[in-house]
Design a protein around this motif. Structure first.
Motif, PDB file in Angstrom:
ATOM      1  N   ASN A  19       0.836  -1.199   0.000  1.00  0.00           N
ATOM      2  CA  ASN A  19       0.000   0.000   0.000  1.00  0.00           C
ATOM      3  C   ASN A  19       0.875   1.256   0.000  1.00  0.00           C
ATOM      4  O   ASN A  19       0.608   2.220  -0.711  1.00  0.00           O
ATOM      5  CB  ASN A  19      -0.920  -0.004   1.213  1.00  0.00           C
ATOM      6  N   GLY A  20       1.932   1.217   0.812  1.00  0.00           N
ATOM      7  CA  GLY A  20       2.908   2.305   0.817  1.00  0.00           C
ATOM      8  C   GLY A  20       2.436   3.605   1.412  1.00  0.00           C
ATOM      9  O   GLY A  20       3.157   4.606   1.382  1.00  0.00           O
ATOM     10  N   ARG A  21       1.221   3.622   1.979  1.00  0.00           N
ATOM     11  CA  ARG A  21       0.678   4.849   2.565  1.00  0.00           C
ATOM     12  C   ARG A  21       0.302   4.608   4.021  1.00  0.00           C
ATOM     13  O   ARG A  21       0.059   3.459   4.425  1.00  0.00           O
ATOM     14  CB  ARG A  21      -0.548   5.329   1.781  1.00  0.00           C
ATOM     15  N   PRO A  22       0.198   5.678   4.819  1.00  0.00           N
ATOM     16  CA  PRO A  22      -0.223   5.508   6.216  1.00  0.00           C
ATOM     17  C   PRO A  22      -1.610   4.875   6.282  1.00  0.00           C
ATOM     18  O   PRO A  22      -2.485   5.186   5.468  1.00  0.00           O
ATOM     19  CB  PRO A  22      -0.246   6.941   6.757  1.00  0.00           C
ATOM     20  N   ILE A  23      -1.813   3.997   7.254  1.00  0.00           N
ATOM     21  CA  ILE A  23      -3.119   3.376   7.445  1.00  0.00           C
ATOM     22  C   ILE A  23      -3.528   3.477   8.913  1.00  0.00           C
ATOM     23  O   ILE A  23      -2.676   3.568   9.801  1.00  0.00           O
ATOM     24  CB  ILE A  23      -3.122   1.898   7.007  1.00  0.00           C
ATOM     25  N   CYS A  24      -4.823   3.479   9.157  1.00  0.00           N
ATOM     26  CA  CYS A  24      -5.363   3.484  10.514  1.00  0.00           C
ATOM     27  C   CYS A  24      -6.456   2.437  10.600  1.00  0.00           C
ATOM     28  O   CYS A  24      -7.174   2.199   9.625  1.00  0.00           O
ATOM     29  CB  CYS A  24      -5.959   4.839  10.865  1.00  0.00           C
ATOM     30  N   GLY A  25      -6.601   1.838  11.767  1.00  0.00           N
ATOM     31  CA  GLY A  25      -7.698   0.899  11.962  1.00  0.00           C
ATOM     32  C   GLY A  25      -7.270  -0.315  12.765  1.00  0.00           C
ATOM     33  O   GLY A  25      -6.315  -0.284  13.548  1.00  0.00           O
ATOM     34  N   ILE A  26      -7.983  -1.414  12.551  1.00  0.00           N
ATOM     35  CA  ILE A  26      -7.728  -2.657  13.261  1.00  0.00           C
ATOM     36  C   ILE A  26      -6.849  -3.556  12.390  1.00  0.00           C
ATOM     37  O   ILE A  26      -7.182  -3.832  11.236  1.00  0.00           O
ATOM     38  CB  ILE A  26      -9.052  -3.365  13.604  1.00  0.00           C
ATOM     39  N   LEU A  27      -5.740  -3.995  12.950  1.00  0.00           N
ATOM     40  CA  LEU A  27      -4.793  -4.831  12.214  1.00  0.00           C
ATOM     41  C   LEU A  27      -5.134  -6.310  12.374  1.00  0.00           C
ATOM     42  O   LEU A  27      -5.803  -6.714  13.322  1.00  0.00           O
ATOM     43  CB  LEU A  27      -3.371  -4.585  12.720  1.00  0.00           C
ATOM     44  N   ARG A  28      -4.614  -7.117  11.452  1.00  0.00           N
ATOM     45  CA  ARG A  28      -4.733  -8.569  11.575  1.00  0.00           C
ATOM     46  C   ARG A  28      -3.816  -9.043  12.696  1.00  0.00           C
ATOM     47  O   ARG A  28      -2.811  -8.390  13.015  1.00  0.00           O
ATOM     48  CB  ARG A  28      -4.359  -9.238  10.260  1.00  0.00           C
ATOM     49  N   PRO A  29      -4.135 -10.186  13.296  1.00  0.00           N
ATOM     50  CA  PRO A  29      -3.290 -10.700  14.392  1.00  0.00           C
ATOM     51  C   PRO A  29      -1.822 -10.813  14.016  1.00  0.00           C
ATOM     52  O   PRO A  29      -0.936 -10.423  14.801  1.00  0.00           O
ATOM     53  CB  PRO A  29      -3.907 -12.075  14.688  1.00  0.00           C
ATOM     54  N   GLY A  30      -1.520 -11.342  12.823  1.00  0.00           N
ATOM     55  CA  GLY A  30      -0.129 -11.477  12.404  1.00  0.00           C
ATOM     56  C   GLY A  30       0.561 -10.138  12.242  1.00  0.00           C
ATOM     57  O   GLY A  30       1.763  -9.999  12.538  1.00  0.00           O
ATOM     58  N   GLU A  31      -0.167  -9.125  11.772  1.00  0.00           N
ATOM     59  CA  GLU A  31       0.398  -7.787  11.595  1.00  0.00           C
ATOM     60  C   GLU A  31       0.714  -7.155  12.950  1.00  0.00           C
ATOM     61  O   GLU A  31       1.764  -6.534  13.135  1.00  0.00           O
ATOM     62  CB  GLU A  31      -0.573  -6.918  10.801  1.00  0.00           C
TER      63      GLU A  31
END
Length: 246
Positions: free
Chosen positions: A171-183
């Motif tokens: 994606n290469g851009r800032p993200i906000c929210g709920i991550l996956r467990p592995g992330e």
């Protein structure tokens, strides 16, 4: 000449017809009055007593005079304007504090002599000045820096990052929210179970990842702005290569 009513009409039909004519006359009169008042806006200046006789309905079924209604409306607008002003002043104070904290953080980062010092400054500022619960700085290696100079920096190979957070990398851009467990596990390590939402800032040239987390699942929403974090990320992109090569 008077119009004669149809002899075949019933009395009810005649009454209904007269009622419709009255309604038409009332609508015509209302339009004429409205037009006159629009053309003569100073009509009530010398007839202020009339304002008290004009009644307006309210939601509770009662009526109030036009003068009272106007006074109440002005009072409500005054309260609304004061609330807006208070909000503007509150935002201004917040912006001043944000600028002060950001300036102090940037100056402290510029004074850092090692990656470890820079990380200590970053983590401390985020925690104390910006109320960030979890901060994680991950750099992609291998790094030509002794382990004892890295401080709290997490290190990882790029291939491991692609496996764990490939979607974020691409994606290469800032993200906000709920991550996956592995992330979450990759970015926050032992704190991953406590992180309910996060903001992740990729550092340019595949340098690494800056991540912040919260125990509140709504704190870092997908609609949350990342301007400040992106700004800090840009500072780190310029600062860390120098420290890595020193």
């Amino acid at each position: 000449m008077m119009e004669h009513k149809d002899a075949n009409q019933t009395s009810d039909e005649i009454v209904a017809g007269n009622h419709r004519e009255t309604q038409r006359d009332d609508k015509l009169l209302a339009r004429q009055v409205a037009r006159y008042l629009m053309q003569n806006p100073e009509f009530f200046v010398e007839r202020m007593d009339l304002l008290e006789t004009i009644k307006l309905p309210r939601e509770n079924g009662k009526t109030v005079s036009l003068m009272t209604h106007h006074t109440n409306l002005l009072r409500e607008r005054n309260i609304e304007m004061r609330q807006r002003l208070d909000q503007l002043l509150h935002n201004a104070r917040d912006n001043d504090q944000l600028f002060f904290n950001s300036r102090r953080l940037i100056l402290a980062l510029l004074e850092a002599q090692t990656i470890g010092e820079a990380t200590e400054v970053l983590y401390s500022s985020f925690s104390n000045d910006f109320a960030v619960e979890f901060t994680s700085l991950t750099l992609f290696g291998p790094l030509a820096v002794p382990t004892d100079k890295l401080g709290e920096v997490r290190t990882s190979t790029l291939s491991s990052a692609e496996t764990a957070i490939g979607a974020i990398l691409r994606n290469g851009r800032p993200i906000c929210g709920i991550l996956r467990p592995g992330e979450k596990e990759y970015l926050f390590g032992e704190n991953c179970q406590e992180v309910a939402s996060a903001a992740v800032i990729p550092l340019g040239n595949q340098l690494g990842m800056l991540a912040v987390g919260s125990t509140d699942p709504q704190y870092y929403r997908s609609s949350l702005g990342t301007l400040f974090l992106s700004y800090i990320g840009e500072v780190l992109e310029r600062l860390l290569p120098r420290l890595l090569n020193s």
